[in-house]
Design a protein around this motif. Sequence first.
Motif, PDB file in Angstrom:
ATOM      1  N   VAL A 135       0.823  -1.174  -0.266  1.00 54.54           N
ATOM      2  CA  VAL A 135      -0.134  -0.128  -0.027  1.00 54.54           C
ATOM      3  C   VAL A 135       0.985   1.242  -0.049  1.00 54.54           C
TER       4      VAL A 135
ATOM      5  N   SER B 119     -12.119   2.141  -8.385  1.00 51.76           N
ATOM      6  CA  SER B 119     -12.253   1.632  -6.882  1.00 51.76           C
ATOM      7  C   SER B 119     -13.460   0.742  -6.804  1.00 51.76           C
TER       8      SER B 119
ATOM      9  N   SER C 223      -5.681   0.708  -6.996  1.00 51.71           N
ATOM     10  CA  SER C 223      -7.036   0.965  -6.462  1.00 51.71           C
ATOM     11  C   SER C 223      -7.145   2.167  -5.693  1.00 51.71           C
TER      12      SER C 223
ATOM     13  N   GLY D 113      -8.162   4.449  -2.608  1.00 51.10           N
ATOM     14  CA  GLY D 113      -8.663   3.900  -1.360  1.00 51.10           C
ATOM     15  C   GLY D 113      -8.606   4.945  -0.278  1.00 51.10           C
TER      16      GLY D 113
ATOM     17  N   ALA E 156     -11.341  -4.504  -1.589  1.00 48.51           N
ATOM     18  CA  ALA E 156     -10.084  -4.066  -2.504  1.00 48.51           C
ATOM     19  C   ALA E 156      -9.107  -5.101  -2.217  1.00 48.51           C
TER      20      ALA E 156
ATOM     21  N   ASP F 288      -7.257  -7.486  -4.583  1.00 51.80           N
ATOM     22  CA  ASP F 288      -5.817  -7.255  -4.947  1.00 51.80           C
ATOM     23  C   ASP F 288      -4.925  -8.385  -4.701  1.00 51.80           C
TER      24      ASP F 288
ATOM     25  N   GLN G 204      -1.962  -0.535  -3.834  1.00 53.35           N
ATOM     26  CA  GLN G 204      -3.180  -0.325  -3.027  1.00 53.35           C
ATOM     27  C   GLN G 204      -3.067   1.180  -2.356  1.00 53.35           C
TER      28      GLN G 204
ATOM     29  N   HIS H  44      -3.735   3.573   0.482  1.00 53.96           N
ATOM     30  CA  HIS H  44      -4.206   3.458   1.984  1.00 53.96           C
ATOM     31  C   HIS H  44      -4.408   4.475   2.634  1.00 53.96           C
TER      32      HIS H  44
END
Length: 401
Positions: A119, A284, A310, A312, A324, A328, A337, A339
Amino acid sequence: MKISDARVVVSSPGRNYVTLVIETGDGVIGVGDATLNGRELAVAAYLRDHVCPLLIDRDARRITDTWEYLYRGAYWRRGPVTMTAIAAVDMALWDIVGKSAGLPVHQLLGGAVRDGVMVYGHASGTDLDALEADFSAHVDQGYLAVRAQCAIPGLDSTYGVSKSGAYEPAGGSRPAQDVWDTGLYLDFAPKMMARIRDSFGDRVHLLHDVHHRLSPIEAARLGRSLEPYRMFWMEDPTPAEDQSAFKIIREATTTPIAVGEVFNSIWDCQELITNRWIDYIRTSVTHAGGITHLRRIFSLAELYGVRTGSHGPSDLSPIAFAAALHLDLTVPNFGIQEHMNHPAGAEQVFDTSAEFRDGYFHPGDEPGLGVTFDEEAAARFPYNRKYLPVNRRLDGSVHDW
Ligand code: GCO
Ligand code: MG
């Protein structure tokens, strides 16, 4: 496995979230996120008034059929409100099927192809010293990738930067007004990245969000000026709906391009992906039709060498973040990703099994999505209308926010 109840809960534990709860006759409960920042009640009404009545008595296991039924069956297609509503149903059904099978959703999706999900965190500052301090705090927490945003000298407000506390763009009973000047930004952005590379070296992945504010040729200039700093990506360089603009940026620079947080369907990114004009697709799970549809987008992207990244933010609930992470974990072309920490109150409402360790998240192995939604706790946090800011240039005209 017939659906016996579907209800919408709007709560504001630190910020607004719309949650769909679906229950089956045999007592299995599934949850989905339906939050569309600043327009929450439109999705709540779409679900309550038009979708929930259609769900009663349907077989919860027929996830793809329900998706098709809600998408094609409405005749009116795409758009953030519709696709967010469908996404919430989809997430809740995957949750139900996982719970009834006793399997985490990633097992239903073919199983994990990696041990954890890398992330990126958000670092920002009101000046370069403050940005460096926040970036350093993220590295200390274990993040392997960090996005950097800094207040632009000469402007009163800057996207991604809070004057106090965690960044939260939604607020006020009227939209706040941000200010923008492309020239000031383009001159400052490379200085920001130079400072990060000077202080932290080349190992940490460095990201930056332009938030849809440049013209194609300005974005091309930015991309070139950032090449020495080896960006992981520059995000949303131009307004995303103009897909062929990305051809111009692509041909001018080797800085990787990410886009897609405002897209709602595979058709919104079809040209971008099939022409290989981007490197990362940021759709997303909440705003692009749920796990079922996001998986399609990611598969299309895989075919063209585009990786996933994505969206997030904290304005998607912990249910969306968990969904997600499950996806993932299973896609070969995963990239990264996003975060962002959720507000403190969200922990009282959403209990999640997701865990962060050494730069990677894992959604846990509980059956379903691994998030328990406490409806009684949610009732203690009533909806609180808030808007995203509106952006104006120095001459007063409206610019993309
Ligand atoms: C991001 C986004 C967010 C959006 C927000 C709007 O990259 O995380 O750009 O900061 O602005 O999600 O609701
Ligand atoms: Mg963004």
